[in-house]
Design a protein around this motif. Structure first.
Motif, short mmCIF file in Angstrom:
data_model
loop_
_atom_site.label_atom_id
_atom_site.label_comp_id
_atom_site.label_asym_id
_atom_site.label_seq_id
_atom_site.Cartn_x
_atom_site.Cartn_y
_atom_site.Cartn_z
N GLU A 443 1.20 4.33 -7.49
CA GLU A 443 2.23 4.67 -6.51
C GLU A 443 1.64 4.89 -5.12
O GLU A 443 2.29 4.60 -4.11
CB GLU A 443 3.01 5.91 -6.98
CG GLU A 443 3.86 5.66 -8.22
CD GLU A 443 4.89 4.54 -8.04
OE1 GLU A 443 5.37 4.35 -6.90
OE2 GLU A 443 5.19 3.85 -9.03
N VAL A 444 0.41 5.40 -5.05
CA VAL A 444 -0.27 5.53 -3.76
C VAL A 444 -0.49 4.15 -3.14
O VAL A 444 -0.21 3.92 -1.96
CB VAL A 444 -1.62 6.27 -3.92
CG1 VAL A 444 -2.48 6.13 -2.67
CG2 VAL A 444 -1.39 7.75 -4.22
N GLN A 445 -0.97 3.21 -3.95
CA GLN A 445 -1.21 1.85 -3.44
C GLN A 445 0.09 1.16 -3.05
O GLN A 445 0.12 0.35 -2.13
CB GLN A 445 -1.96 1.04 -4.49
CG GLN A 445 -3.39 1.52 -4.69
CD GLN A 445 -4.10 0.81 -5.82
OE1 GLN A 445 -3.60 0.74 -6.93
NE2 GLN A 445 -5.28 0.29 -5.52
N ARG A 446 1.16 1.50 -3.73
CA ARG A 446 2.47 0.91 -3.42
C ARG A 446 3.00 1.45 -2.09
O ARG A 446 3.56 0.69 -1.28
CB ARG A 446 3.45 1.27 -4.55
CG ARG A 446 4.85 0.72 -4.40
CD ARG A 446 5.67 1.06 -5.65
NE ARG A 446 7.03 0.57 -5.56
CZ ARG A 446 8.04 1.29 -5.04
NH1 ARG A 446 7.83 2.50 -4.58
NH2 ARG A 446 9.26 0.78 -5.00
N ALA A 447 2.82 2.74 -1.85
CA ALA A 447 3.38 3.37 -0.64
C ALA A 447 2.50 3.19 0.58
O ALA A 447 3.00 3.16 1.71
CB ALA A 447 3.62 4.86 -0.90
N PHE A 448 1.18 3.08 0.37
CA PHE A 448 0.23 3.00 1.50
C PHE A 448 -0.55 1.68 1.40
O PHE A 448 -1.60 1.62 0.76
CB PHE A 448 -0.73 4.18 1.48
CG PHE A 448 -0.08 5.51 1.73
CD1 PHE A 448 0.08 5.99 3.02
CD2 PHE A 448 0.38 6.28 0.67
CE1 PHE A 448 0.69 7.22 3.26
CE2 PHE A 448 0.98 7.51 0.89
CZ PHE A 448 1.15 7.98 2.19
#
Length: 478
Positions: A443-448
């Motif tokens: 989810e971090v890689q998806r958002a940032f």
């Protein structure tokens, strides 16, 4: 001093205490080697000393924190402790504790080594304390600072105690964070010293003038005699007044740092890095461009705060109260439901199973706003679940939505576009909740959409030691 080239770093955290021994890497002034480290659970949660603190009060027993610190020191190699030539200390920001000057601690012979033990001290009222309601905070004077004041901030807590438990405050003559207390006791200082990092986290501190808002505070009946003196982060507070375990008397001790700044210092390899730490709570921090000065009027609704770093620079920080603690609350809820249904299970087993389920559920339409603790800039915003459909009710859907919600909540506070405008080129991801949760990483890689380096050890104890190590190197160079 060549024989005493080791630096001891200490971090006094909310849930644990850590100590680390560092030495400069041979031939590399910017490198370091961790010789040994030790962590001990503090298990220091305590009932509020003041009955008026109520259910919203969050306090810790200082003797248990210092007990954990002494356990850490006892576990480190004695031959390396004898080589310690400097001590760096960091700890949980915002919180406040009180003590009687000259009676703050006692030095006792614990087995073969001298041990420091708390004396006439209060509990530590932590950063998680919620006794200052929105209406109470609104009744306080406007600070002369770029930072607004929230519940859990030292000055807000002192205001609350002065209005609700004035007799309690009369028992003490000094105040500081837990890390300021430890430095004061190690050095036998007559008055506590506080870095601007910790002072800013208390509120009512002007980072430009490097001074407390004394006139404003006095006019409101605030006990200003309790406020510590201010010192530059990275400077030396004093020298140890006693031998401590195997550490020689007269060892330099640095002014206590904020755990946020020490953590960032431990892993921000380049100014173009942003550091994302997801542990109990969440912090996303980036170094502000050279010459940056925050506006001098606080904005309580601003999701990003600017905290003093080193060399009169600032970190732009989105600090969410809702991180790994939200996942822990979710798991605890599931375990409690199962117990109510007559099924007993361990929280650790449930945690691993929910993450497995979410990893298999790559997407969901379910939306969870995870702010069960509110946020400092939105204290009354609680959690919610929306877009509920019968097809999105599996454990995988709910856990995926919860992990996504934690990251999206942070992204709403400090968007990726803002990071890029500040010159950020890479995200350094760390923290206990992030390291053990593949779904959060996704989810971090998806958002940032930035290059992300996971697995960096953001370690405030290492950071506190590094500051002292760098100071010693600079002195040799000059």
């Amino acid at each position: 001093m060549a024989s005493r080239s080791v630096i001891l770093g200490i971090d006094l955290g909310t849930t644990s205490v850590k100590a680390a021994l560092l030495e400069a890497a041979p031939g590399d002034p910017s490198g370091f080697v961790v010789l040994a480290s030790c962590a001990r659970a503090a298990r220091a949660e305590a009932a509020a000393e003041s009955a008026a603190g109520g259910a919203q009060g969050r306090e810790q027993d200082v003797s248990k924190i210092i007990g954990a610190l002494n356990e850490c020191l006892a576990a480190l190699p004695p031959q390396q402790l004898r080589r310690v030539g400097g001590i760096g200390v960091s700890g949980q920001m915002h919180g406040v504790m009180f003590w009687k000057t000259d009676q703050g601690c006692t030095w006792t012979q614990g087995g073969a080594a001298p041990v420091v033990e708390p004396g006439a001290v209060s509990h530590l009222v932590t950063w998680q304390d919620g006794r200052c309601s929105s209406s109470f905070l609104a009744s306080l004077p406007q600070p002369e600072s770029h930072l607004s004041v929230a519940t859990g901030f030292g000055c807000a807590t002192i205001f609350w105690l002065s209005k609700n438990s004035p007799e309690f405050l009369k028992s003490y003559s000094a105040a500081g964070t837990i890390q300021d207390y430890v430095v004061t006791m190690l050095c036998g200082l007559p008055r506590p010293l506080m870095s601007d990092q910790n002072a800013a986290s208390w509120g009512y501190f002007n980072t430009r003038s490097q001074s407390w808002n004394l006139d404003i505070l006095r006019a409101s009946g605030f006990p200003v005699h309790l406020l510590p003196d201010i010192a530059e982060p990275g400077s030396v507070a004093g020298r140890t007044s006693h031998a401590w375990f195997e550490i020689p008397k007269g060892t330099q001790v640095g002014v206590a740092l904020g755990d946020l700044q020490a953590s960032v210092y431990s892993c921000m390899a380049q100014r173009t890095d942003a550091v994302l730490n997801i542990s109990t709570s969440v912090q996303l921090a980036a170094s502000m461009p050279a010459g940056f000065q925050p506006a001098q009027i606080p904005d309580p609704t601003a999701p990003v705060a600017y905290f003093p770093y080193f060399g009169r620079t600032y970190l732009g920080v989105a600090a969410s109260l809702n991180g790994g603690n939200v996942l822990a609350t979710f798991v605890h809820m599931l375990v409690q439901w199962m117990a109510d249904l007559g099924l007993e299970t361990e929280e650790s087993i449930v945690y691993s199973r929910v993450i497995q389920a979410a990893a298999q559920q790559r997407d969901t339409c379910l939306t969870i706003r995870p702010t069960v603790l509110g946020e400092r800039h939105l204290p009354d915003q609680l959690a919610s679940v929306t877009r509920i459909s019968s097809s999105d009710l599996s454990l995988g859907h709910v856990t995926r939505a919860l992990c996504r919600g934690i990251v999206q909540n942070l992204h709403s506070m400090l968007p990726c576009q803002q990071l890029k405008e500040w010159g950020v080129e890479r995200l350094v991801g760390s923290g206990s909740a992030l390291s053990r949760n593949e779904v959060l990483k996704q989810e971090v890689q998806r958002a940032f959409p930035l290059p992300v380096s996971f697995g960096q050890d953001v370690d405030a104890a290492v950071g506190a030691a590094l500051v002292m190590l760098q100071r010693n190197h600079n002195q040799k160079e000059s």
